[in-house]
Design an enzyme around this catalytic site. Structure first.
Site, mmCIF file in Angstrom:
data_model
loop_
_atom_site.group_PDB
_atom_site.id
_atom_site.type_symbol
_atom_site.label_atom_id
_atom_site.label_comp_id
_atom_site.label_asym_id
_atom_site.label_seq_id
_atom_site.Cartn_x
_atom_site.Cartn_y
_atom_site.Cartn_z
ATOM 1 N N CYS A 71 0.829 -1.677 0.000
ATOM 2 C CA CYS A 71 0.245 -0.222 0.257
ATOM 3 C C CYS A 71 0.804 1.456 -0.411
ATOM 4 O O CYS A 71 1.737 1.538 -0.684
ATOM 5 C CB CYS A 71 -1.242 -0.400 1.237
ATOM 6 S SG CYS A 71 -2.195 1.186 1.185
ATOM 7 N N HIS A 95 -3.814 -5.694 2.723
ATOM 8 C CA HIS A 95 -3.540 -5.796 4.104
ATOM 9 C C HIS A 95 -3.768 -7.275 4.046
ATOM 10 O O HIS A 95 -4.562 -7.813 2.962
ATOM 11 C CB HIS A 95 -4.111 -4.472 4.265
ATOM 12 C CG HIS A 95 -3.505 -3.408 3.896
ATOM 13 N ND1 HIS A 95 -1.921 -3.150 4.600
ATOM 14 C CD2 HIS A 95 -3.901 -2.198 3.522
ATOM 15 C CE1 HIS A 95 -1.767 -1.413 4.025
ATOM 16 N NE2 HIS A 95 -4.197 -1.292 3.647
HETATM 17 N N1 GLN Z 1 -1.848 6.796 2.331
HETATM 18 C C1 GLN Z 1 -2.472 5.889 1.599
HETATM 19 C C2 GLN Z 1 -3.445 5.888 1.178
HETATM 20 O O1 GLN Z 1 -4.773 5.808 1.408
HETATM 21 C C3 GLN Z 1 -1.916 4.249 1.667
HETATM 22 C C4 GLN Z 1 -2.864 3.965 3.170
HETATM 23 C C5 GLN Z 1 -2.729 2.171 3.400
HETATM 24 O O2 GLN Z 1 -0.868 2.700 3.742
HETATM 25 N N2 GLN Z 1 -2.954 1.468 3.619
HETATM 26 O O3 GLN Z 1 -3.752 5.553 -0.350
#
Ligand code: GLN
Length: 259
Positions: A92, A207
């Site tokens: 992510c 995740h």
């Molecule tokens: N801040 C990033 C987004 O919202 C990554 C979020 C995350 O790692 N889940 O795209």
């Protein structure tokens, strides 16, 4: 190899989504096969050793990922590890940080440049189960099992020609929603893309932690870390993981108000 060294990159700022679990899964699956393995946490401000066996980066919030990108660019250790072909898993925010650039906190920020990808913002946050079929691109050629994970992001990631998706979506938003790809000629490919594979880097929005849900992907990274083929790793039978996978692939989506 004496002890398999797993680099956990910036757990202090990229630990928000439980992705540190990927390092635990790698260590445990190595140990279950009689290998010694240890996790080396590398915190903000610390140099990234370039010769660890495998690296993992997790997701994080916008401000955290800006700090992560700045540190990794200034330090250069992870880039040298990638140039040497060391396997790297990025989740992510980790995916976005390893790209060419990403949008966070209202500005465009330089990424580490290990993945030919740029990340813009989506109009709505993508939250929910994701499932894909592996593309078998590059380093992931030996993957055969479908992949499952949970996405939670605002980023819309467009891949350039040097990167290939990790999976083709069967469920979820993945790299980009429709609005982000309106002007692109390869809309169909970008629309169905999840994650990225380039050189020794495997990146995904999943995740879960993704390696807890996808033991074959965990073993692929272990095999690359050990310099052997995936087929050379003795299989591990863990019925709870089979059960978890069945449950996740069949999970129904809660109503938006409850997410
Ligand atoms: N801040 C990033 C987004 O919202 C990554 C979020 C995350 O790692 N889940 O795209």
């Amino acid at each position: 190899m004496t002890s398999l060294q797993i680099g956990l990159i910036l757990p202090d700022i990229l630990g928000t989504y439980g992705d540190d679990g990927n390092a635990l899964v790698l260590r445990q699956r190595a140990r279950m096969r009689g290998l010694e393995a240890e996790i080396i946490p590398i915190k903000l401000g610390e140099p990234v050793p370039e010769s660890l066996d495998v690296y993992a980066l997790g997701g994080g919030e916008d401000t955290a990922q800006i700090l992560a990108a700045e540190h990794l660019i200034a330090d250069g250790g992870l880039t040298r590890a990638a140039s040497a072909g060391r396997p790297i898993l990025a989740i992510c925010a980790g995916l976005q940080v390893l790209g060419e650039s990403f949008r966070a906190s209202g500005r465009v920020v330089d990424g580490v440049g290990l993945i030919d990808a740029t990340t813009a913002s989506m109009a709505e946050r993508a939250i929910g189960e994701v499932a894909t079929e592996p593309t078998k691109a590059g380093i992931t050629a030996e993957l055969t099992e479908p992949l499952t994970g949970f996405e939670n992001h605002m980023g819309a990631t467009i891949l350039g020609p040097a990167a290939q998706p990790l999976g083709t979506l069967t469920r979820g938003t993945g790299n980009a929603d429709t609005a982000a790809i309106l002007d692109l000629s390869d809309k169909a490919v970008q629309r169905s893309a999840e994650g990225a594979v380039q050189g020794s880097v495997i990146a995904t929005y999943m995740h879960g932690p993704v390696l807890a849900r996808n033991p074959q992907l965990a073993d692929l990274l272990l095999a690359k870390a050990m310099g052997v083929a995936l087929s050379e790793l003795e299989p591990l039978s863990i019925p709870a993981i089979d059960q978890l996978r069945t449950e996740r692939f069949n999970a129904s989506e809660p109503p938006r108000s409850q997410r």
